[in-house]
Design a protein around this motif. Structure first.
Motif, PDB file in Angstrom:
ATOM      1  N   ILE A   1       0.847  -1.188   0.000  1.00 22.68           N
ATOM      2  CA  ILE A   1       0.000   0.000   0.000  1.00 22.68           C
ATOM      3  C   ILE A   1       0.887   1.246   0.000  1.00 22.68           C
ATOM      4  O   ILE A   1       1.679   1.456   0.919  1.00 22.68           O
ATOM      5  CB  ILE A   1      -0.930   0.022   1.225  1.00 22.68           C
ATOM      6  CG1 ILE A   1      -1.818  -1.221   1.245  1.00 22.68           C
ATOM      7  CG2 ILE A   1      -1.775   1.296   1.226  1.00 22.68           C
ATOM      8  CD1 ILE A   1      -2.726  -1.352   0.050  1.00 22.68           C
ATOM      9  N   GLU A   2       0.760   2.064  -1.047  1.00 25.31           N
ATOM     10  CA  GLU A   2       1.541   3.296  -1.151  1.00 25.31           C
ATOM     11  C   GLU A   2       0.713   4.539  -0.826  1.00 25.31           C
ATOM     12  O   GLU A   2       1.261   5.549  -0.391  1.00 25.31           O
ATOM     13  CB  GLU A   2       2.117   3.431  -2.553  1.00 25.31           C
ATOM     14  CG  GLU A   2       3.116   2.336  -2.909  1.00 25.31           C
ATOM     15  CD  GLU A   2       3.669   2.479  -4.313  1.00 25.31           C
ATOM     16  OE1 GLU A   2       3.194   3.378  -5.051  1.00 25.31           O
ATOM     17  OE2 GLU A   2       4.562   1.697  -4.685  1.00 25.31           O
ATOM     18  N   THR A   3      -0.602   4.441  -1.050  1.00 26.21           N
ATOM     19  CA  THR A   3      -1.508   5.577  -0.827  1.00 26.21           C
ATOM     20  C   THR A   3      -2.740   5.097  -0.082  1.00 26.21           C
ATOM     21  O   THR A   3      -3.281   4.028  -0.395  1.00 26.21           O
ATOM     22  CB  THR A   3      -1.946   6.210  -2.165  1.00 26.21           C
ATOM     23  OG1 THR A   3      -0.801   6.699  -2.852  1.00 26.21           O
ATOM     24  CG2 THR A   3      -2.925   7.356  -1.927  1.00 26.21           C
ATOM     25  N   ILE A   4      -3.181   5.868   0.893  1.00 25.20           N
ATOM     26  CA  ILE A   4      -4.457   5.598   1.553  1.00 25.20           C
ATOM     27  C   ILE A   4      -5.359   6.810   1.365  1.00 25.20           C
ATOM     28  O   ILE A   4      -4.973   7.939   1.662  1.00 25.20           O
ATOM     29  CB  ILE A   4      -4.275   5.292   3.046  1.00 25.20           C
ATOM     30  CG1 ILE A   4      -3.428   4.020   3.229  1.00 25.20           C
ATOM     31  CG2 ILE A   4      -5.638   5.108   3.716  1.00 25.20           C
ATOM     32  CD1 ILE A   4      -3.291   3.550   4.662  1.00 25.20           C
ATOM     33  N   ALA A   5      -6.542   6.552   0.820  1.00 28.64           N
ATOM     34  CA  ALA A   5      -7.532   7.602   0.590  1.00 28.64           C
ATOM     35  C   ALA A   5      -8.689   7.404   1.564  1.00 28.64           C
ATOM     36  O   ALA A   5      -9.147   6.277   1.784  1.00 28.64           O
ATOM     37  CB  ALA A   5      -8.043   7.554  -0.849  1.00 28.64           C
ATOM     38  N   PHE A   6      -9.150   8.497   2.128  1.00 30.75           N
ATOM     39  CA  PHE A   6     -10.177   8.443   3.163  1.00 30.75           C
ATOM     40  C   PHE A   6     -11.470   9.118   2.712  1.00 30.75           C
ATOM     41  O   PHE A   6     -11.454  10.245   2.191  1.00 30.75           O
ATOM     42  CB  PHE A   6      -9.695   9.163   4.427  1.00 30.75           C
ATOM     43  CG  PHE A   6      -8.550   8.488   5.128  1.00 30.75           C
ATOM     44  CD1 PHE A   6      -8.785   7.574   6.149  1.00 30.75           C
ATOM     45  CD2 PHE A   6      -7.242   8.770   4.768  1.00 30.75           C
ATOM     46  CE1 PHE A   6      -7.727   6.945   6.793  1.00 30.75           C
ATOM     47  CE2 PHE A   6      -6.174   8.151   5.410  1.00 30.75           C
ATOM     48  CZ  PHE A   6      -6.417   7.229   6.421  1.00 30.75           C
ATOM     49  N   ASP A   7     -12.569   8.425   2.941  1.00 27.13           N
ATOM     50  CA  ASP A   7     -13.886   9.056   2.916  1.00 27.13           C
ATOM     51  C   ASP A   7     -13.900  10.145   3.992  1.00 27.13           C
ATOM     52  O   ASP A   7     -13.018  10.191   4.857  1.00 27.13           O
ATOM     53  CB  ASP A   7     -14.932   7.970   3.206  1.00 27.13           C
ATOM     54  CG  ASP A   7     -16.312   8.529   3.449  1.00 27.13           C
ATOM     55  OD1 ASP A   7     -16.761   9.359   2.658  1.00 27.13           O
ATOM     56  OD2 ASP A   7     -16.929   8.118   4.462  1.00 27.13           O
ATOM     57  N   ILE A   8     -14.901  11.004   3.968  1.00 27.40           N
ATOM     58  CA  ILE A   8     -14.928  12.123   4.914  1.00 27.40           C
ATOM     59  C   ILE A   8     -15.987  11.918   6.003  1.00 27.40           C
ATOM     60  O   ILE A   8     -15.682  11.682   7.156  1.00 27.40           O
ATOM     61  CB  ILE A   8     -15.136  13.459   4.171  1.00 27.40           C
ATOM     62  CG1 ILE A   8     -13.980  13.698   3.198  1.00 27.40           C
ATOM     63  CG2 ILE A   8     -15.242  14.621   5.178  1.00 27.40           C
ATOM     64  CD1 ILE A   8     -14.168  14.866   2.262  1.00 27.40           C
TER      65      ILE A   8
ATOM     66  N   TYR B   1      -8.640   2.396  -0.024  1.00 30.36           N
ATOM     67  CA  TYR B   1      -9.706   3.360   0.257  1.00 30.36           C
ATOM     68  C   TYR B   1     -10.398   2.958   1.552  1.00 30.36           C
ATOM     69  O   TYR B   1     -10.805   1.800   1.718  1.00 30.36           O
ATOM     70  CB  TYR B   1     -10.732   3.431  -0.879  1.00 30.36           C
ATOM     71  CG  TYR B   1     -11.622   4.641  -0.759  1.00 30.36           C
ATOM     72  CD1 TYR B   1     -11.196   5.880  -1.224  1.00 30.36           C
ATOM     73  CD2 TYR B   1     -12.872   4.577  -0.142  1.00 30.36           C
ATOM     74  CE1 TYR B   1     -11.993   7.017  -1.090  1.00 30.36           C
ATOM     75  CE2 TYR B   1     -13.664   5.695  -0.003  1.00 30.36           C
ATOM     76  CZ  TYR B   1     -13.220   6.912  -0.478  1.00 30.36           C
ATOM     77  OH  TYR B   1     -13.999   8.041  -0.335  1.00 30.36           O
ATOM     78  N   VAL B   2     -10.531   3.908   2.456  1.00 29.72           N
ATOM     79  CA  VAL B   2     -11.122   3.663   3.774  1.00 29.72           C
ATOM     80  C   VAL B   2     -12.460   4.396   3.870  1.00 29.72           C
ATOM     81  O   VAL B   2     -12.522   5.616   3.664  1.00 29.72           O
ATOM     82  CB  VAL B   2     -10.186   4.151   4.896  1.00 29.72           C
ATOM     83  CG1 VAL B   2     -10.812   3.871   6.268  1.00 29.72           C
ATOM     84  CG2 VAL B   2      -8.814   3.508   4.782  1.00 29.72           C
TER      85      VAL B   2
ATOM     86  N   PRO C   1     -17.873   0.330  -4.825  1.00 31.54           N
ATOM     87  CA  PRO C   1     -17.312   1.023  -5.997  1.00 31.54           C
ATOM     88  C   PRO C   1     -15.796   1.120  -5.962  1.00 31.54           C
ATOM     89  O   PRO C   1     -15.156   1.069  -7.024  1.00 31.54           O
ATOM     90  CB  PRO C   1     -17.967   2.395  -5.953  1.00 31.54           C
ATOM     91  CG  PRO C   1     -18.354   2.605  -4.530  1.00 31.54           C
ATOM     92  CD  PRO C   1     -18.724   1.246  -4.025  1.00 31.54           C
ATOM     93  N   ALA C   2     -15.204   1.272  -4.782  1.00 32.68           N
ATOM     94  CA  ALA C   2     -13.740   1.322  -4.708  1.00 32.68           C
ATOM     95  C   ALA C   2     -13.149  -0.015  -5.154  1.00 32.68           C
ATOM     96  O   ALA C   2     -12.142  -0.052  -5.878  1.00 32.68           O
ATOM     97  CB  ALA C   2     -13.298   1.655  -3.290  1.00 32.68           C
TER      98      ALA C   2
END
Length: 213
Positions: free
Chosen positions: A2-9, A156-157, A167-168
């Motif tokens: 894992i290089e990037t973690i994207a977060f929902d808000i 994606y979290v 969808p992610a």
């Protein structure tokens, strides 16, 4: 890796209780009524804005939003709206060399307010700014562009199965389902969610160990 973690808000990084409370105050109804209706439409799998439509049939939400802004009672985000684990978790991830993205279904103004909080993140963006909302594939295409790496190296979290988990995963991202807020708790043990998500977590503080491991 894992290089990037994207977060929902909403209900991943920020609490929604004050947001819905402000709508209750604006419409002149008890806060408990709005909370109960948000829970009801959540259970039914409907858009949470339908709670407002049940209270005021025919309501023009965009017009009411603008009226609230004009009255000085519009959208706000403060430090106390963040969950307690947000800053420590995001900081720990950046110390590990992980690229951190904040990206969810929020307004343009929410994006401005989030950036004003100076979160430990490399990118902060909203659906209002990208002009496309989850669960549309185009939203996750923006996430991939912002991540600057391959989809399989992005995690994606989020808390919401329909907007986040499914969808992610379809976009080729790894997924962590967060047991937080009404949606996260309601579907935490759903067989399809459990099968689709790569990980199930109860706190953002779990992510550093997950990445490190």
């Amino acid at each position: 890796m894992i290089e990037t973690i994207a977060f929902d808000i909403g209900e991943t990084l920020t609490r929604d209780d004050r947001y819905w409370g402000s709508w209750a105050d604006w419409l002149g109804v008890p806060r408990h009524t709005v909370s109960a209706l948000v829970g009801a439409v959540t259970f039914q799998g409907r858009d949470n804005a339908d709670a407002l439509r049940l209270l005021r049939p025919g309501i023009d939400i965009a017009r009411e939003y603008a009226a609230r802004e004009a009255a000085g009672l519009g959208e706000q985000l403060r430090e106390e709206d963040l969950y307690e684990d947000v800053r420590p978790a995001l900081s720990a991830l950046r110390e590990l060399g992980v690229r951190v993205i904040v990206a969810g279904n929020q307004t343009v103004r929410a994006g401005l307010l989030l950036r004003a909080l100076d979160l430990p993140a490399d990118v902060v963006a909203t659906s209002g700014e990208w002009k496309v909302a989850k669960p549309a594939p185009e939203f996750f295409a923006h996430v991939i562009d912002a991540a600057q790496t391959a989809p399989g190296r992005i995690l994606y979290v989020g808390d919401h199965p329909v907007n986040d988990v499914f969808p992610a995963k379809r976009a080729g991202l790894r997924v962590a389902h967060l047991r937080r807020g009404p949606w996260g708790h309601l579907w935490a043990d759903d067989p399809e969610v459990m099968e689709t998500a790569d990980w199930s977590i109860s706190s953002l503080s779990e992510l550093a160990a997950l990445v490190g491991g």
